[in-house]
Design a protein around this motif. Structure first.
Motif, PDB file in Angstrom:
ATOM      1  N   ALA A 199       0.852  -1.194   0.000  1.00 14.66           N
ATOM      2  CA  ALA A 199       0.000   0.000   0.000  1.00 14.66           C
ATOM      3  C   ALA A 199       0.883   1.238   0.000  1.00 14.66           C
ATOM      4  N   CYS A 200       0.411   2.282  -0.669  1.00 15.43           N
ATOM      5  CA  CYS A 200       1.077   3.581  -0.618  1.00 15.43           C
ATOM      6  C   CYS A 200      -0.001   4.646  -0.700  1.00 15.43           C
ATOM      7  N   HIS A 201       0.304   5.824  -0.197  1.00 18.52           N
ATOM      8  CA  HIS A 201      -0.696   6.891  -0.199  1.00 18.52           C
ATOM      9  C   HIS A 201      -0.651   7.669  -1.511  1.00 18.52           C
ATOM     10  N   ALA A 202      -1.744   8.330  -1.797  1.00 19.16           N
ATOM     11  CA  ALA A 202      -1.852   9.138  -3.013  1.00 19.16           C
ATOM     12  C   ALA A 202      -1.229  10.502  -2.756  1.00 19.16           C
ATOM     13  N   ASN A 203      -0.160  10.812  -3.463  1.00 23.92           N
ATOM     14  CA  ASN A 203       0.475  12.116  -3.318  1.00 23.92           C
ATOM     15  C   ASN A 203      -0.462  13.164  -3.901  1.00 23.92           C
ATOM     16  N   ASN A 228      -1.946   7.778   4.427  1.00 25.28           N
ATOM     17  CA  ASN A 228      -3.052   8.408   3.715  1.00 25.28           C
ATOM     18  C   ASN A 228      -3.433   9.713   4.410  1.00 25.28           C
ATOM     19  N   LYS A 229      -3.657  10.769   3.628  1.00 24.63           N
ATOM     20  CA  LYS A 229      -4.013  12.081   4.166  1.00 24.63           C
ATOM     21  C   LYS A 229      -5.526  12.187   4.282  1.00 24.63           C
ATOM     22  N   ILE A 230      -5.989  12.493   5.496  1.00 24.10           N
ATOM     23  CA  ILE A 230      -7.416  12.639   5.749  1.00 24.10           C
ATOM     24  C   ILE A 230      -7.656  13.930   6.515  1.00 24.10           C
ATOM     25  N   CYS A 231      -8.897  14.365   6.519  1.00 27.98           N
ATOM     26  CA  CYS A 231      -9.250  15.524   7.340  1.00 27.98           C
ATOM     27  C   CYS A 231     -10.679  15.374   7.834  1.00 27.98           C
TER      28      CYS A 231
END
Length: 127
Positions: A60-64, A118-121
């Motif tokens: 798995a990798c996060h979406a830049n 993963n970036k979330i808010c």
């Protein structure tokens, strides 16, 4: 517009604990699962969110440049999301929780990275 969102995780249990805490602070029940593909799901009447290992077997990798925003009832819920997420293994990023202004009006929000990056808010629209 969206039916569901799914993010990849290399440690699904760490991610499940993180999202149970962070989304729980926004009033959501713990995730259900794992399903047959090892994913955990958080469902509402308007959509679903899932976390699991990538089906293709790759890491798995996060979406830049990608961000997933979760609706919050008020600023206090955003603060609770932020605190619970950090305590459950998330990483605080950008500015602390608070009001931001811009093209979309006043927003009370906070950003985190989950255990897989993963970036979330959490976001509340200030009226």
């Amino acid at each position: 517009m969206f039916t569901h969102l799914t993010v990849g995780a290399n440690d699904v249990e760490a991610s499940r604990k993180f999202y149970d805490a962070a989304l729980g602070a926004l009033g959501h029940e713990p995730g259900s699962g794992p399903d047959a593909k090892g994913r955990y799901w958080w469902r509402t009447a308007r959509g679903a969110f899932a976390v699991g290992t990538p089906i293709d077997g790759e890491p798995a990798c996060h979406a830049n440049g990608g961000t997933i925003g979760f609706a919050a009832a008020d600023g206090a819920a955003v603060d609770a999301f932020y605190k619970a997420g950090v305590e459950a293994g998330g990483t605080a990023i950008e500015d602390p929780p608070g009001i931001r202004g811009g093209a979309f009006g006043k927003l009370y929000l906070a950003y985190l990275r989950d255990p897989s990056g993963n970036k979330i808010c959490a976001l509340h629209r200030v009226v």
